[in-house]
Enzyme design. Structure first.
Site, PDB file in Angstrom:
ATOM      1  N   PHE A 128       0.846  -1.188   0.000  1.00  0.00           N
ATOM      2  CA  PHE A 128       0.000   0.000   0.000  1.00  0.00           C
ATOM      3  C   PHE A 128       0.885   1.242   0.000  1.00  0.00           C
ATOM      4  O   PHE A 128       1.750   1.382   0.855  1.00  0.00           O
ATOM      5  CB  PHE A 128      -0.933   0.048   1.220  1.00  0.00           C
ATOM      6  CG  PHE A 128      -1.842   1.252   1.192  1.00  0.00           C
ATOM      7  CD1 PHE A 128      -2.981   1.271   0.385  1.00  0.00           C
ATOM      8  CD2 PHE A 128      -1.536   2.386   1.929  1.00  0.00           C
ATOM      9  CE1 PHE A 128      -3.793   2.404   0.326  1.00  0.00           C
ATOM     10  CE2 PHE A 128      -2.350   3.522   1.873  1.00  0.00           C
ATOM     11  CZ  PHE A 128      -3.475   3.515   1.079  1.00  0.00           C
ATOM     12  N   ASP A 215       9.275   2.681   1.882  1.00  0.00           N
ATOM     13  CA  ASP A 215       8.084   3.372   2.363  1.00  0.00           C
ATOM     14  C   ASP A 215       7.943   3.047   3.845  1.00  0.00           C
ATOM     15  O   ASP A 215       7.457   1.988   4.223  1.00  0.00           O
ATOM     16  CB  ASP A 215       6.854   2.905   1.556  1.00  0.00           C
ATOM     17  CG  ASP A 215       5.564   3.573   2.023  1.00  0.00           C
ATOM     18  OD1 ASP A 215       5.550   4.133   3.133  1.00  0.00           O
ATOM     19  OD2 ASP A 215       4.565   3.503   1.279  1.00  0.00           O
ATOM     20  N   LYS A 244       2.663   9.476   8.538  1.00  0.00           N
ATOM     21  CA  LYS A 244       1.866   9.107   9.721  1.00  0.00           C
ATOM     22  C   LYS A 244       2.388   9.612  11.090  1.00  0.00           C
ATOM     23  O   LYS A 244       1.920  10.612  11.580  1.00  0.00           O
ATOM     24  CB  LYS A 244       1.663   7.597   9.746  1.00  0.00           C
ATOM     25  CG  LYS A 244       0.804   7.145   8.560  1.00  0.00           C
ATOM     26  CD  LYS A 244       0.136   5.831   8.794  1.00  0.00           C
ATOM     27  CE  LYS A 244      -1.005   5.608   7.822  1.00  0.00           C
ATOM     28  NZ  LYS A 244      -0.646   4.984   6.548  1.00  0.00           N
TER      29      LYS A 244
HETATM   30  C1  LIG Z   1      -0.845   5.313   5.152  1.00  0.00           C
HETATM   31  C2  LIG Z   1       0.192   4.899   4.209  1.00  0.00           C
HETATM   32  C3  LIG Z   1       0.412   5.607   3.016  1.00  0.00           C
HETATM   33  C4  LIG Z   1      -0.443   6.778   2.588  1.00  0.00           C
HETATM   34  O1  LIG Z   1      -0.366   7.863   3.469  1.00  0.00           O
HETATM   35  P1  LIG Z   1      -1.467   9.026   3.368  1.00  0.00           P
HETATM   36  O2  LIG Z   1      -0.992  10.042   4.376  1.00  0.00           O
HETATM   37  O3  LIG Z   1      -2.784   8.420   3.716  1.00  0.00           O
HETATM   38  O4  LIG Z   1      -1.456   9.551   1.996  1.00  0.00           O
HETATM   39  C5  LIG Z   1       1.440   5.175   2.190  1.00  0.00           C
HETATM   40  N1  LIG Z   1       2.191   4.123   2.508  1.00  0.00           N
HETATM   41  C6  LIG Z   1       2.020   3.431   3.648  1.00  0.00           C
HETATM   42  C7  LIG Z   1       2.916   2.271   3.959  1.00  0.00           C
HETATM   43  C8  LIG Z   1       0.994   3.788   4.530  1.00  0.00           C
HETATM   44  O5  LIG Z   1       0.792   3.062   5.634  1.00  0.00           O
END
Ligand SMILES: *Cc1c(COP(=O)(O)O)cnc(C)c1O
Length: 391
Positions: A128, A215, A244
């Protein structure tokens, strides 16, 4: 109910009015134990005094000026983050998806500079990376993509945790320029790769001059038991994205880079009106300082280990529990059946949890959770799981 809002979320029937530490209170005054932290965001818990103080002070002084001018707080945060992460440069955005967009643009420009006309980024199944067009195209979940075709091109996909398939791609593809991967897949269901996966990816990237782009939006800022999850291994990525937990609820994202990758994005190549404004940076500085001073990454590691072992004890002879896994305060309890109803059952009992990938109870508690609160979480959730699996 909320007629004016686009129906993008199936919301639970509750709204919260106030928070303190690991606890939230709803509009009726009922109290909830928060084992989700606003989806891995409020690592310091709710209404942390250091963050509140920094925000109030900064809001009374200066909120925004734009990136047309120097922003000392952004420079200060950039210095602090790159020092802790052993990276060299950083671009600040307002969200995780934007941080990943930065990484994707960076990788493409890096590829073009190498003379690759149609650069591609290797991404994983079950990943994701966000909801913007490029990041949903990078995401390995059809549900996130369906209906939004044509997708953004330039991504190749392999199974997560399978280094052989990465090596196979390296053998016969000449247009790959980077690998974008979560050290642990969060939305995918707390999927932890085999032990040497990151080091092996690092080696393949080095061999082929690909950028290793991590990420760490969900795993970063202490949650995994280190400030950044890759610090469990002895490698350093070329690019890392954060969001986050970085602002403890104040929207801020970051794309960090080192080496060649740090020099790719130059004047005019990328931008953001809000990104790294004084208010968001004041919050993130307070977060980083608190995480370091109170050694919260170590706390996350110890508390995570404790939660894992106590859940293992409490659920050892329960049929229907497939696996209990985690690293730090990224914890997944996988069941043998879909269990999204658990979220609402837990809510009724004053407990906030999440279910990812339909069958995995996902716990992302704040790093400041006490041992007593952890015990309560284990007891409450274990009895809920037993009832659910019994019925
Ligand atoms: C939450 C998340 C995103 C997206 O972040 P947003 O602030 O919602 O755009 C991308 N990568 C990972 C691994 C995430 O957990």
């Amino acid at each position: 109910m909320p007629q004016a809002l686009m129906a993008t979320y199936n919301r639970l029937p509750v709204s919260f009015q106030r928070g303190e530490g690991t606890w939230l209170w709803d509009s009726e005054g009922k109290r909830y134990l928060d084992a989700l932290s606003g989806i891995a965001v409020c690592g310091l818990g709710h209404a942390h005094p250091a963050v509140s103080k920094a925000l109030c002070q900064q809001a009374g002084e200066l909120i925004h000026t734009s990136n047309l001018y120097h922003i000392p707080l952004q420079e200060q945060l950039g210095d602090a983050l790159t020092r802790v992460a052993q990276m060299e440069r950083v671009f600040f955005s307002n969200s995780g998806a934007e941080a990943n967009e930065t990484a994707i643009k960076l990788a493409r420009l890096y590829g073009h500079r190498k003379g690759i006309e149609k650069p591609a980024i290797l991404v994983m199944e079950g990943s994701f990376h966000g909801r913007t067009l490029a990041t949903l195209s990078a995401t390995g979940n059809r549900k996130v993509q369906a209906g939004f075709e044509p997708l953004v091109q330039g991504f190749a996909r392999v199974p997560f945790g399978d280094i052989e398939s990465v090596r196979a791609v390296a053998e016969h593809s000449s247009n790959i320029v980077a690998v974008l991967v979560e050290p642990i897949q969060g939305e995918g269901g707390i999927n932890i790769p085999p032990e040497h996966y990151l080091a092996q990816l690092r080696a393949v990237c080095d061999q082929h001059q690909w950028l290793l782009m991590l990420d760490e939006i969900q795993t970063g800022m202490g949650r995994s038991g280190r400030m950044f999850s890759y610090q469990h291994s002895d490698i350093t990525p070329d690019v890392m994205t954060l969001a986050k937990g970085l602002g403890n609820g104040v929207p801020i994202g970051a794309c960090l880079a080192r080496g060649d990758a740090a020099e790719v994005l130059g004047a005019g190549s990328h931008g953001s009106t809000f990104g790294g404004n004084p208010l968001a940076c004041a919050a993130a500085l307070a977060v980083l300082e608190t995480l370091e001073q109170e050694r919260l990454p170590s706390r996350a590691e110890a508390l995570g280990a404790r939660l894992l072992s106590h859940f293992a004890d409490a659920l050892s002879d329960v049929a229907g529990i497939e696996e209990i896994r985690g690293q730090g305060l990224l914890i997944g309890i996988e069941l043998d059946r879909p269990c999204t109803e658990l979220v609402e059952l837990a809510l009724k009992q004053g407990l906030l949890i999440n279910v990812a990938a339909e069958r995995v109870v996902r716990l992302l508690p704040p790093l400041i959770m006490t041992d007593a609160e952890a015990e309560q979480l284990v007891e409450q959730l274990s009895s809920l799981l037993k009832d659910f699996l019994d019925s």
